[in-house]
Design an enzyme around this catalytic site. Structure first.
Site, PDB file in Angstrom:
ATOM      1  N   ASN A  47     -54.336   8.063  24.211  1.00 32.60           N
ATOM      2  CA  ASN A  47     -53.827   6.967  23.393  1.00 32.60           C
ATOM      3  C   ASN A  47     -54.890   5.919  23.092  1.00 32.60           C
ATOM      4  O   ASN A  47     -55.820   5.705  23.875  1.00 32.60           O
ATOM      5  CB  ASN A  47     -52.646   6.288  24.090  1.00 32.60           C
ATOM      6  N   HIS A  48     -54.728   5.246  21.947  1.00 31.34           N
ATOM      7  CA  HIS A  48     -55.471   4.048  21.585  1.00 31.34           C
ATOM      8  C   HIS A  48     -54.473   2.883  21.540  1.00 31.34           C
ATOM      9  O   HIS A  48     -53.271   3.091  21.346  1.00 31.34           O
ATOM     10  CB  HIS A  48     -56.107   4.181  20.200  1.00 31.34           C
ATOM     11  N   ARG A  49     -54.962   1.684  21.688  1.00 29.75           N
ATOM     12  CA  ARG A  49     -54.086   0.537  21.451  1.00 29.75           C
ATOM     13  C   ARG A  49     -53.686   0.516  19.970  1.00 29.75           C
ATOM     14  O   ARG A  49     -54.517   0.747  19.091  1.00 29.75           O
ATOM     15  CB  ARG A  49     -54.798  -0.765  21.793  1.00 29.75           C
TER      16      ARG A  49
END
Length: 220
Positions: free
Chosen positions: A90-92
């Protein structure tokens, strides 16, 4: 071997007609040594082109230092091309950019503003069949006895004994009514000794729940 059935610690449990092992199918318990992956007995994976690293093939974003884990139950069947995209991928996405600055700056990424918060574990129940090329997204919670269609993209919570297909994956039908599902969950045949399971193969594969309730080891 246990009788004519492969021991759960056998790496290549399928034998070809000439007696050599089929290297494209592995029991995952002996194939994996990843500290963030837990897998039950007799769960297997297949690949048209067997990888050297089954953990990296199945869960390429799950690192030894990842905070989340991938848990797979017993007697699961994982076809070629299946991938688990775990939370460390995941990325922010709650701010202006999704760019992972912390990857390129060197040093410990912990505490960097671009570092996403730890994500949920990905959990797969017992006796789950995941079809060719399916993708399981971060934090999916898949119940027992689920069938996931080829190429499906699955997220969220999937009820036990349902059939999931499509992108985005959706429950297209349930395999049994609620009362029957509850009976099957209580039976938990995957926890029986393997000899008892093999003795009840006809009843398990034929769906004779009444007979299975009579055959449960505690009734012997």
């Amino acid at each position: 071997m246990s009788g004519f059935f492969a021991d759960p610690n056998t790496l290549h449990p399928v034998l070809l007609p000439d007696g050599t092992p089929h290297r494209g199918t592995v029991f995952l318990k002996p194939a994996l040594s990843h500290p963030r992956i837990e897998v039950g007995a007799y769960s297997y994976a297949s690949a048209h082109h067997p990888p050297e690293d089954w953990a990296a093939c199945l869960a390429p974003y799950l690192y030894p230092f990842s905070p989340e884990r991938l848990a797979i139950g017993k007697f699961c069947q994982i076809a070629s091309g299946v991938q688990f995209i775990t939370a460390s991928a995941n990325h922010r996405h709650d701010g202006i950019t999704t760019f992972p600055f912390m990857i390129f700056g060197g040093g410990d990424p912990a505490g960097r503003p671009s570092m996403p918060a730890p994500g949920r574990d990905t959990i797969v129940g017992h006796d789950v069949w995941i079809g060719s090329g399916a993708t399981i997204l971060p934090g999916a919670q898949i119940g027992n006895g689920v069938i996931i269609g080829a190429g499906a993209v699955v997220s969220g919570r999937v009820p036990s004994y349902s059939v999931v297909a499509g992108n985005s994956g959706r429950v297209v039908r349930t395999r049994f009514d609620d009362v029957t599902v509850a009976r099957l969950e209580r039976l938990a045949w995957w926890d029986w000794p393997i000899d008892a399971i093999l003795s009840a193969e006809a009843e398990i594969c034929g769906g004779d729940i009444n007979a299975l309730e009579f055959l449960t080891p505690q009734n012997d």
